[in-house]
Design a protein around this motif. Sequence first.
Motif, mmCIF file in Angstrom:
data_model
loop_
_atom_site.group_PDB
_atom_site.id
_atom_site.type_symbol
_atom_site.label_atom_id
_atom_site.label_comp_id
_atom_site.label_asym_id
_atom_site.label_seq_id
_atom_site.Cartn_x
_atom_site.Cartn_y
_atom_site.Cartn_z
ATOM 1 N N ARG A 131 -9.233 -0.732 -2.085
ATOM 2 C CA ARG A 131 -9.206 -0.588 -0.344
ATOM 3 C C ARG A 131 -7.963 0.046 0.015
ATOM 4 N N HIS A 132 -6.758 0.213 -0.582
ATOM 5 C CA HIS A 132 -5.680 0.716 -0.279
ATOM 6 C C HIS A 132 -5.985 2.511 -0.171
ATOM 7 N N ASP A 135 -8.481 3.476 2.207
ATOM 8 C CA ASP A 135 -7.835 3.393 3.546
ATOM 9 C C ASP A 135 -6.977 4.831 3.857
ATOM 10 N N ARG A 136 -6.190 5.174 2.676
ATOM 11 C CA ARG A 136 -5.413 6.354 2.921
ATOM 12 C C ARG A 136 -6.226 7.540 2.971
ATOM 13 N N GLY A 138 -9.088 7.593 4.638
ATOM 14 C CA GLY A 138 -9.860 7.566 5.892
ATOM 15 C C GLY A 138 -11.086 7.033 5.774
ATOM 16 N N ALA A 140 -11.742 3.603 5.080
ATOM 17 C CA ALA A 140 -12.014 2.275 4.840
ATOM 18 C C ALA A 140 -13.179 1.475 5.486
ATOM 19 N N ASP A 141 -13.589 2.463 6.385
ATOM 20 C CA ASP A 141 -14.919 1.824 7.264
ATOM 21 C C ASP A 141 -16.044 1.753 6.261
ATOM 22 N N ALA A 143 -16.221 0.772 3.273
ATOM 23 C CA ALA A 143 -15.805 0.062 1.943
ATOM 24 C C ALA A 143 -16.880 -0.560 1.369
#
Length: 236
Positions: A131-132, A135-136, A138, A140-141, A143
Motif C-alpha cells: 500500500r505504501h 500510494d507513492r 498515485g 492507492a485508489d 489497491a
Amino acid sequence: MTQTQQGQPSGVLLEGRGLHKAYAASPALTGASLAVRSGEVVAVTGASGSGKSTLLLCLAGVVRPDAGVVTFGGRRLDDLDDDARTRMRRSSIGLVLQFGQLVPELSAVENVGLPLLLDGVARREAASAARHWLDRLGVADVADARPAQMSGGQAQRVAIARALVTSPRVVLADEPTGALDTVTAERTLDVLVEATRETGAALVVVTHDNRVAAAAEREVVLRDGATVGADLGARP
C-alpha cells in the motif's frame, strides 16, 4: 579502469558481456554489452527490433543468452538454474515489463505484495509495504481492484510498485512510461529515479521516449542487436 580477476570492470553491479541470442533463425542480440554500477541510471535506446527488450530479459535472468556472460554482484547469473535465477530476481532485481504482467486473479495490493510473501514476509507486513508503494505511485485508489478493473496506465504503475517493493539492488524497466499520459509519465519516472537513488540501486530503462532518456546519466544505443560503440560501464 581497474579490472577484477574475471575481467569485469571494478565496482560493476550488473554486466552483460558479448551477448548473443536468436529466436528460431532470427538474431535478437549479436554481441551486445552493458555494464552498470550501483546508483547509476542508464537508458537503453534504439529502433524497434534492435534487441533492447531481449537485452533486458537476459540481464534479468529471464532469458538465457546463447553466448556471452551475465554477472550480477560478481556472480554468473546465466550459469544458474531456473530456480536460482528466479530467487535472485525476486529478492534483488526489480523487473518492469512493457505490459505489466500482473496476476489477473489478484488485487493490486496482492500483486505488489506477492514477491514479499514468496520470500516469507508476513501477510500484514507485505500488504502494508504494498500500500505504501501504491500510494507513492498515485494508484492507492485501485489497491483492491483486479487488473481487469484498471486502466492500462494504472496497471503499469502497479507493476512498477511491485518491482520496487522488495528494495531491489537493480531495477530493469521496459518502456515503463509507455502507457502513461505526459503528466503521469513524468511523475512515475520521478518516483522510479528517486526510489532507486534512495537505496543506492541501479536503474536500467529501455525507452523510445527522449524525456526518459534525458533523465538518465548515460545512454546506451543498440543497433541490430549490438551495442553502438564500446560500453565501458559507469563513470569511475
